[in-house]
Design a protein around this motif. Structure first.
Motif, PDB file in Angstrom:
ATOM      1  N   CYS A  62       0.873  -1.173   0.000  1.00  8.28           N
ATOM      2  CA  CYS A  62       0.000   0.000   0.000  1.00  8.28           C
ATOM      3  C   CYS A  62       0.909   1.221   0.000  1.00  8.28           C
ATOM      4  CB  CYS A  62      -0.945   0.013   1.198  1.00  8.28           C
ATOM      5  SG  CYS A  62      -0.162   0.341   2.784  1.00  8.28           S
ATOM      6  N   PHE A  63       0.335   2.386  -0.033  1.00  5.76           N
ATOM      7  CA  PHE A  63       1.088   3.623   0.088  1.00  5.76           C
ATOM      8  C   PHE A  63       0.467   4.440   1.198  1.00  5.76           C
ATOM      9  CE2 PHE A  63       2.242   2.505  -4.227  1.00  5.76           C
ATOM     10  CZ  PHE A  63       3.545   2.949  -4.337  1.00  5.76           C
ATOM     11  N   MET A  64       1.305   5.165   1.895  1.00  2.00           N
ATOM     12  CA  MET A  64       0.817   6.167   2.825  1.00  2.00           C
ATOM     13  C   MET A  64       0.802   7.456   2.009  1.00  2.00           C
ATOM     14  SD  MET A  64       0.247   4.118   5.181  1.00  2.00           S
ATOM     15  CE  MET A  64      -0.545   5.239   6.279  1.00  2.00           C
ATOM     16  N   VAL A  65      -0.353   8.084   1.950  1.00  2.00           N
ATOM     17  CA  VAL A  65      -0.543   9.251   1.089  1.00  2.00           C
ATOM     18  C   VAL A  65      -0.561  10.502   1.959  1.00  2.00           C
ATOM     19  CG1 VAL A  65      -2.012  10.295  -0.684  1.00  2.00           C
ATOM     20  CG2 VAL A  65      -1.896   7.797  -0.474  1.00  2.00           C
ATOM     21  N   THR A  66       0.331  11.442   1.651  1.00  2.00           N
ATOM     22  CA  THR A  66       0.391  12.697   2.404  1.00  2.00           C
ATOM     23  C   THR A  66      -0.700  13.636   1.906  1.00  2.00           C
ATOM     24  OG1 THR A  66       1.874  13.810   0.853  1.00  2.00           O
ATOM     25  CG2 THR A  66       2.907  12.472   2.592  1.00  2.00           C
ATOM     26  N   LYS A  67      -0.824  14.761   2.569  1.00  3.53           N
ATOM     27  CA  LYS A  67      -1.795  15.766   2.132  1.00  3.53           C
ATOM     28  C   LYS A  67      -1.459  16.225   0.708  1.00  3.53           C
ATOM     29  CE  LYS A  67      -4.089  19.950   3.744  1.00  3.53           C
ATOM     30  NZ  LYS A  67      -4.126  20.961   4.797  1.00  3.53           N
ATOM     31  N   LYS A  68      -0.158  16.406   0.436  1.00  5.65           N
ATOM     32  CA  LYS A  68       0.268  16.780  -0.922  1.00  5.65           C
ATOM     33  C   LYS A  68      -0.117  15.687  -1.920  1.00  5.65           C
ATOM     34  CE  LYS A  68       4.390  19.630  -0.188  1.00  5.65           C
ATOM     35  NZ  LYS A  68       5.851  19.674  -0.442  1.00  5.65           N
ATOM     36  N   GLY A  69       0.022  14.419  -1.495  1.00  9.80           N
ATOM     37  CA  GLY A  69      -0.347  13.306  -2.365  1.00  9.80           C
ATOM     38  C   GLY A  69      -1.829  13.316  -2.691  1.00  9.80           C
ATOM     39  N   CYS A  70      -2.647  13.633  -1.693  1.00 11.19           N
ATOM     40  CA  CYS A  70      -4.096  13.725  -1.937  1.00 11.19           C
ATOM     41  C   CYS A  70      -4.400  14.869  -2.890  1.00 11.19           C
ATOM     42  CB  CYS A  70      -4.848  13.912  -0.621  1.00 11.19           C
ATOM     43  SG  CYS A  70      -4.956  12.410   0.359  1.00 11.19           S
ATOM     44  N   GLU A  71      -3.709  15.994  -2.707  1.00  5.69           N
ATOM     45  CA  GLU A  71      -3.906  17.122  -3.623  1.00  5.69           C
ATOM     46  C   GLU A  71      -3.512  16.719  -5.039  1.00  5.69           C
ATOM     47  OE1 GLU A  71      -1.575  20.220  -1.796  1.00  5.69           O
ATOM     48  OE2 GLU A  71      -3.054  20.518  -0.200  1.00  5.69           O
ATOM     49  N   PHE A  72      -2.413  15.969  -5.160  1.00  2.00           N
ATOM     50  CA  PHE A  72      -1.937  15.496  -6.454  1.00  2.00           C
ATOM     51  C   PHE A  72      -3.001  14.622  -7.118  1.00  2.00           C
ATOM     52  CE2 PHE A  72       0.412  12.866  -9.389  1.00  2.00           C
ATOM     53  CZ  PHE A  72       1.413  13.695  -9.880  1.00  2.00           C
ATOM     54  N   ILE A  73      -3.516  13.652  -6.354  1.00  2.00           N
ATOM     55  CA  ILE A  73      -4.546  12.754  -6.893  1.00  2.00           C
ATOM     56  C   ILE A  73      -5.790  13.545  -7.267  1.00  2.00           C
ATOM     57  CG2 ILE A  73      -6.113  10.845  -6.298  1.00  2.00           C
ATOM     58  CD1 ILE A  73      -3.771   9.710  -4.572  1.00  2.00           C
ATOM     59  N   ALA A  74      -6.178  14.512  -6.427  1.00  2.00           N
ATOM     60  CA  ALA A  74      -7.374  15.315  -6.693  1.00  2.00           C
ATOM     61  C   ALA A  74      -7.243  16.074  -8.007  1.00  2.00           C
ATOM     62  CB  ALA A  74      -7.631  16.288  -5.545  1.00  2.00           C
ATOM     63  N   HIS A  75      -6.051  16.556  -8.311  1.00  2.00           N
ATOM     64  CA  HIS A  75      -5.846  17.300  -9.557  1.00  2.00           C
ATOM     65  C   HIS A  75      -5.943  16.403 -10.784  1.00  2.00           C
ATOM     66  CE1 HIS A  75      -5.026  21.256  -7.961  1.00  2.00           C
ATOM     67  NE2 HIS A  75      -4.284  20.693  -7.014  1.00  2.00           N
ATOM     68  N   LYS A  76      -5.811  15.102 -10.594  1.00  2.00           N
ATOM     69  CA  LYS A  76      -5.932  14.153 -11.707  1.00  2.00           C
ATOM     70  C   LYS A  76      -7.389  13.778 -11.970  1.00  2.00           C
ATOM     71  CE  LYS A  76      -1.536  13.553 -12.516  1.00  2.00           C
ATOM     72  NZ  LYS A  76      -0.978  13.982 -13.794  1.00  2.00           N
ATOM     73  N   LEU A  77      -8.249  14.057 -11.000  1.00  2.00           N
ATOM     74  CA  LEU A  77      -9.665  13.708 -11.139  1.00  2.00           C
ATOM     75  C   LEU A  77     -10.447  14.913 -11.651  1.00  2.00           C
ATOM     76  CD1 LEU A  77     -10.103  11.833  -7.743  1.00  2.00           C
ATOM     77  CD2 LEU A  77      -9.848  10.796  -9.986  1.00  2.00           C
ATOM     78  N   THR A  78     -11.498  14.634 -12.367  1.00  2.00           N
ATOM     79  CA  THR A  78     -12.333  15.732 -12.877  1.00  2.00           C
ATOM     80  C   THR A  78     -13.786  15.501 -12.492  1.00  2.00           C
ATOM     81  OG1 THR A  78     -12.658  14.568 -14.979  1.00  2.00           O
ATOM     82  CG2 THR A  78     -10.821  16.151 -14.874  1.00  2.00           C
ATOM     83  N   GLY A  79     -14.575  16.532 -12.660  1.00  5.99           N
ATOM     84  CA  GLY A  79     -16.019  16.423 -12.462  1.00  5.99           C
ATOM     85  C   GLY A  79     -16.411  16.117 -11.037  1.00  5.99           C
ATOM     86  N   GLN A  80     -17.518  15.420 -10.908  1.00  2.78           N
ATOM     87  CA  GLN A  80     -18.097  15.099  -9.606  1.00  2.78           C
ATOM     88  C   GLN A  80     -17.130  14.312  -8.729  1.00  2.78           C
ATOM     89  OE1 GLN A  80     -21.069  16.273  -8.621  1.00  2.78           O
ATOM     90  NE2 GLN A  80     -20.974  15.281  -6.634  1.00  2.78           N
ATOM     91  N   LYS A  81     -16.442  13.317  -9.349  1.00  2.00           N
ATOM     92  CA  LYS A  81     -15.493  12.492  -8.586  1.00  2.00           C
ATOM     93  C   LYS A  81     -14.393  13.352  -7.966  1.00  2.00           C
ATOM     94  CE  LYS A  81     -14.965   7.681  -9.766  1.00  2.00           C
ATOM     95  NZ  LYS A  81     -14.304   6.672 -10.541  1.00  2.00           N
ATOM     96  N   GLY A  82     -13.864  14.266  -8.746  1.00  2.16           N
ATOM     97  CA  GLY A  82     -12.801  15.147  -8.262  1.00  2.16           C
ATOM     98  C   GLY A  82     -13.279  16.046  -7.141  1.00  2.16           C
ATOM     99  N   THR A  83     -14.470  16.580  -7.308  1.00  2.00           N
ATOM    100  CA  THR A  83     -15.037  17.470  -6.289  1.00  2.00           C
ATOM    101  C   THR A  83     -15.270  16.711  -4.983  1.00  2.00           C
ATOM    102  OG1 THR A  83     -16.117  18.795  -8.001  1.00  2.00           O
ATOM    103  CG2 THR A  83     -16.982  19.004  -5.764  1.00  2.00           C
ATOM    104  N   GLU A  84     -15.878  15.531  -5.081  1.00  2.00           N
ATOM    105  CA  GLU A  84     -16.166  14.740  -3.886  1.00  2.00           C
ATOM    106  C   GLU A  84     -14.882  14.318  -3.175  1.00  2.00           C
ATOM    107  OE1 GLU A  84     -18.745  11.454  -4.817  1.00  2.00           O
ATOM    108  OE2 GLU A  84     -20.281  12.795  -5.639  1.00  2.00           O
TER     109      GLU A  84
END
Length: 173
Positions: A62-84
């Motif tokens: 698994c990976f431990m995801v930092t706050k920056k990592g979550c921001e990174f993943i969020a920027h890869k998502l679009t639309g409703q999924k990204g917002t949620e």
């Protein structure tokens, strides 16, 4: 959501938040990690490799995801999924920050606290400690364990509050 370790969240929780299979999120994170390393950017600021024990007692990646990592993943998502996901990870990190800022009192059984206070009382009595000082000590220890005592639990007697100040002519201070 019990996968908290300090200021990171486990990739299993992130997968739940984004509505992906954990294995698919792992592939994405590995791809992002390779791209970060190629760009001479430390991936550990975003994702830290780890393992966990599955329900079948197997060790799985698994990976431990930092706050920056979550921001990174969020920027890869679009639309409703990204917002949620953005809203969920922001709420999650704020929740963790609150717990760090306002730690809860240690969870020690009341019986152990009572035993500790009993020993403390015996020692204080043997040392001829004033009763109000014993009460103040009890109040301080109790509050450390989340036990609230009445405000007036440790009253200082009036005669103890007054003292004779002999340096200024013998008046009452």
């Amino acid at each position: 959501m019990a996968e908290i370790i300090g200021t990171v969240i486990a990739s299993m929780e992130v997968a739940q938040m984004v509505g992906k299979q954990h294995s698919d999120l792992l592939k994405d994170i590995r791809r992002y990690s390779i791209q970060l390393v190629e760009g001479k950017i430390s991936r550990n600021d975003f994702f830290k490799e780890s393992t966990y024990v599955t329900e079948n007692n197997r060790i799985a990646p698994c990976f431990m995801v930092t706050k920056k990592g979550c921001e990174f993943i969020a920027h890869k998502l679009t639309g409703q999924k990204g917002t949620e996901f953005t809203a969920r990870y922001i709420n999650r990190f704020h929740e963790m920050e609150k717990k760090i800022e306002n730690p809860q009192p240690a969870e020690i059984p009341i019986g152990e606290v009572a035993s500790y206070l009993k020993v403390m009382d015996r020692v204080a009595v043997r040392q001829d400690t004033a009763p109000y000082k014993i009460a103040q000590a009890f109040q301080a220890v109790s509050e450390q364990f989340g036990i609230r005592l009445p405000v007036d639990f440790a009253n200082i007697p009036e005669y103890e509050q007054m003292s004779l100040d002999l340096r200024k002519g013998g008046g009452v201070a």
